[in-house]
Design a protein around this motif. Sequence first.
Motif, mmCIF file in Angstrom:
data_model
loop_
_atom_site.group_PDB
_atom_site.id
_atom_site.type_symbol
_atom_site.label_atom_id
_atom_site.label_comp_id
_atom_site.label_asym_id
_atom_site.label_seq_id
_atom_site.Cartn_x
_atom_site.Cartn_y
_atom_site.Cartn_z
ATOM 1 N N GLU A 31 0.860 -1.252 0.157
ATOM 2 C CA GLU A 31 -0.106 -0.073 0.082
ATOM 3 C C GLU A 31 0.950 1.180 0.043
ATOM 4 O OE1 GLU A 31 -2.482 -0.629 3.431
ATOM 5 O OE2 GLU A 31 -4.369 -1.090 2.225
ATOM 6 N N TYR A 32 0.194 2.144 -0.625
ATOM 7 C CA TYR A 32 1.174 3.415 -0.828
ATOM 8 C C TYR A 32 0.433 4.643 -0.330
ATOM 9 C CZ TYR A 32 4.032 1.089 -4.411
ATOM 10 O OH TYR A 32 4.685 0.243 -5.097
ATOM 11 N N ASN A 33 1.051 5.499 0.426
ATOM 12 C CA ASN A 33 0.589 6.780 0.944
ATOM 13 C C ASN A 33 1.055 7.831 0.187
ATOM 14 O OD1 ASN A 33 -0.789 8.825 2.397
ATOM 15 N ND2 ASN A 33 0.527 8.535 3.985
ATOM 16 N N LEU A 34 0.101 8.504 -0.645
ATOM 17 C CA LEU A 34 0.788 9.450 -1.777
ATOM 18 C C LEU A 34 0.300 10.815 -1.084
ATOM 19 C CD1 LEU A 34 0.174 7.761 -5.035
ATOM 20 C CD2 LEU A 34 1.857 7.735 -3.854
ATOM 21 N N GLY A 35 1.082 11.559 -1.758
ATOM 22 C CA GLY A 35 0.743 13.224 -1.839
ATOM 23 C C GLY A 35 0.496 13.679 -3.122
ATOM 24 N N HIS A 36 -0.478 14.611 -3.184
ATOM 25 C CA HIS A 36 -0.900 14.829 -4.620
ATOM 26 C C HIS A 36 -0.985 16.489 -4.633
ATOM 27 C CE1 HIS A 36 -3.922 15.398 -7.832
ATOM 28 N NE2 HIS A 36 -2.925 15.455 -8.339
ATOM 29 N N ILE A 37 -0.306 17.161 -5.695
ATOM 30 C CA ILE A 37 -0.580 18.434 -5.824
ATOM 31 C C ILE A 37 -1.033 18.792 -7.485
ATOM 32 C CG2 ILE A 37 0.657 20.863 -6.060
ATOM 33 C CD1 ILE A 37 2.494 19.859 -3.958
ATOM 34 N N LEU A 38 -2.362 19.387 -7.452
ATOM 35 C CA LEU A 38 -2.637 19.645 -8.842
ATOM 36 C C LEU A 38 -2.659 21.005 -8.959
ATOM 37 C CD1 LEU A 38 -4.501 18.719 -11.410
ATOM 38 C CD2 LEU A 38 -6.459 19.226 -9.870
ATOM 39 N N ILE A 39 -1.838 21.361 -10.204
ATOM 40 C CA ILE A 39 -1.705 22.655 -10.965
ATOM 41 C C ILE A 39 -2.853 22.783 -11.916
ATOM 42 C CG2 ILE A 39 -0.227 24.226 -11.875
ATOM 43 C CD1 ILE A 39 0.764 23.474 -8.979
ATOM 44 N N GLU A 40 -3.828 23.424 -11.534
ATOM 45 C CA GLU A 40 -5.213 23.360 -12.347
ATOM 46 C C GLU A 40 -5.173 24.294 -13.598
ATOM 47 O OE1 GLU A 40 -8.121 24.472 -9.813
ATOM 48 O OE2 GLU A 40 -9.699 22.955 -10.402
ATOM 49 N N PHE A 41 -5.918 23.721 -14.761
ATOM 50 C CA PHE A 41 -6.210 24.609 -15.799
ATOM 51 C C PHE A 41 -7.360 25.514 -15.408
ATOM 52 C CE2 PHE A 41 -3.125 22.487 -18.044
ATOM 53 C CZ PHE A 41 -3.381 21.061 -18.529
ATOM 54 N N PRO A 42 -7.291 26.583 -15.976
ATOM 55 C CA PRO A 42 -8.356 27.390 -15.812
ATOM 56 C C PRO A 42 -9.793 26.791 -16.851
ATOM 57 C CG PRO A 42 -7.048 28.599 -17.262
ATOM 58 C CD PRO A 42 -6.184 27.448 -16.707
ATOM 59 N N ALA A 43 -10.994 27.266 -16.529
ATOM 60 C CA ALA A 43 -11.861 26.813 -17.443
ATOM 61 C C ALA A 43 -11.646 27.128 -18.958
ATOM 62 C CB ALA A 43 -13.332 27.563 -17.012
ATOM 63 N N GLU A 44 -11.766 26.199 -19.979
ATOM 64 C CA GLU A 44 -11.425 26.250 -21.481
ATOM 65 C C GLU A 44 -10.328 26.997 -21.635
ATOM 66 O OE1 GLU A 44 -16.367 27.315 -22.411
ATOM 67 O OE2 GLU A 44 -14.542 28.536 -23.056
ATOM 68 N N PRO A 45 -9.215 26.085 -21.157
ATOM 69 C CA PRO A 45 -7.630 26.622 -21.101
ATOM 70 C C PRO A 45 -7.167 26.730 -22.537
ATOM 71 C CG PRO A 45 -7.734 24.590 -20.749
ATOM 72 C CD PRO A 45 -9.132 24.933 -20.610
ATOM 73 N N THR A 46 -6.570 28.017 -23.040
ATOM 74 C CA THR A 46 -5.624 28.104 -24.016
ATOM 75 C C THR A 46 -4.514 27.386 -23.934
ATOM 76 O OG1 THR A 46 -4.661 30.115 -23.432
ATOM 77 C CG2 THR A 46 -6.735 30.148 -24.557
ATOM 78 N N GLN A 47 -3.874 27.201 -25.197
ATOM 79 C CA GLN A 47 -2.258 26.545 -25.196
ATOM 80 C C GLN A 47 -1.351 27.392 -24.098
ATOM 81 O OE1 GLN A 47 -1.662 23.697 -26.750
ATOM 82 N NE2 GLN A 47 0.331 23.806 -25.352
ATOM 83 N N ASP A 48 -1.531 28.730 -24.248
ATOM 84 C CA ASP A 48 -0.850 29.555 -23.165
ATOM 85 C C ASP A 48 -1.036 29.182 -21.890
ATOM 86 O OD1 ASP A 48 -0.770 32.454 -25.377
ATOM 87 O OD2 ASP A 48 0.582 30.688 -25.470
ATOM 88 N N ASP A 49 -2.281 29.008 -21.643
ATOM 89 C CA ASP A 49 -2.549 28.560 -20.086
ATOM 90 C C ASP A 49 -2.069 27.273 -19.696
ATOM 91 O OD1 ASP A 49 -6.189 29.754 -20.556
ATOM 92 O OD2 ASP A 49 -4.405 30.705 -19.736
ATOM 93 N N MET A 50 -2.089 26.150 -20.566
ATOM 94 C CA MET A 50 -1.510 24.960 -20.388
ATOM 95 C C MET A 50 -0.037 24.920 -20.318
ATOM 96 S SD MET A 50 -3.915 22.314 -22.621
ATOM 97 C CE MET A 50 -3.988 23.219 -24.072
ATOM 98 N N ASN A 51 0.763 26.073 -21.253
ATOM 99 C CA ASN A 51 2.144 26.069 -20.939
ATOM 100 C C ASN A 51 2.340 26.639 -19.839
ATOM 101 O OD1 ASN A 51 2.401 24.972 -23.598
ATOM 102 N ND2 ASN A 51 2.538 26.931 -24.605
#
Length: 433
Positions: A177-197
């Motif tokens: 079994e694993y105990n993981l830590g998770h960080i999500l760097i979120e996209f905004p709503a309807e992201p553009t390519q610049d947002d994803m970069n």
Amino acid sequence: MKKTFTAFTLMSSILVGMFTTTQAEEVPLDKVAAIVNSGVVLESEVQDLLKNIKSNAQKNDQSLPSDRALRTQVIDKLINDSLIVQLGERMGVQISDAQLDSTITNMAKENNLTLEQFRDALVSDGLDYEKYRENVRTELISGEVRRANVRRRIYISPQEVANLLTEMKEQTSEDVEYNLGHILIEFPAEPTQDDMNAAKTRAEKVIELLNNGSDFAKIAIASSGDANALEGGELGWRNINELPTLFSEIIDGKEKGTILGPIRTGLGFSIVKILDIRGREVVEVEEVKARHILIKPSIILSEAKAEATLQGFLDQINAGEADFAELAKEHSEGPTSVRGGDLGWADPNSYDPAFRDALATLKEGEYHKPFRSSFGWHLTQLTERRMLDATKQMNENRAYQLLFNRKFGMESARWIKETRDEAYIEIFEQDIK
């Protein structure tokens, strides 16, 4: 226009209240921290949650990010809670006082405390018990609403179950079994390519900070868009098969402390840290066979009357004047009534906690006095117990549940994001001292 008018009306009523307070009797008024559709998040709610988080962090010797970053996460949580509770109101989801009392009593038992001791412990920690009680009600409502809305978004095919069963048989690390830590760097709503970069650049910067020794939990609280952010991003102990496929594929065979990512998902970029690893004990599975008579209180039928009715049935059964199965067919509510209340063989942990705990006290053939669960009032008899090795059916059920758990977290995040995107939300900046 309608949403703007609602916000304007709400703010106007607050301002009127402020100006009608006489100078001779100045009373500090609660501020509005955010407007969420037809509701508000109050500054007092923000401060209460901030206080609780800081208190817990101090007890656990846990560092926290800046007050501004922490406040942002707290307001996000309270906005989500408000949206879900409003949706629950529209769905008619309610948690009665009896259900709430039962839940808090079970929480006390899990801490080896009586209800009174549990309440005293909360008060000694500086918490308002009535506020705590209502927060538990909110969490129960939120859970019901979230499950109801996310469950219908999840489809698991028989082929997926078959494929996972094959993987599980081949999986050499199944008992780990694993105990993981998770960080999500979120996209905004309807992201553009610049947002994803930009999101990827932020994720890479976070990984650099972590590799240089920065505190994972602190960064998660400050930066993560995941629902576990305020828990320091900790996902808890899970078997590798219970983890999202993207995570399970990259952590298998890795060592404790390994930091992995950024991992591209539909929501953004994920960063995963293996916080700990442990072996899992293999135990036999207990199953119970029981039957019950269920009566649900209503406007017409009070809680006391429902309990008294079932007690009357128990008295008749004990006196040999009535048959359990016949009473169940005539009076029980729910699908088991046609079977005389027979629930069949089941894992007791699959039942409501109150029902599970009642069965745990019984020997074969014994009846339990009427008790309340989240479904209503029960009269229950334990008919048999057995210890069972894993069967084909149980493995299939387990595989299905593992797949469901994998998908639930991702679908839950998508659902709340869509709900927020469709909502009117306005956040008011406050001076942070």
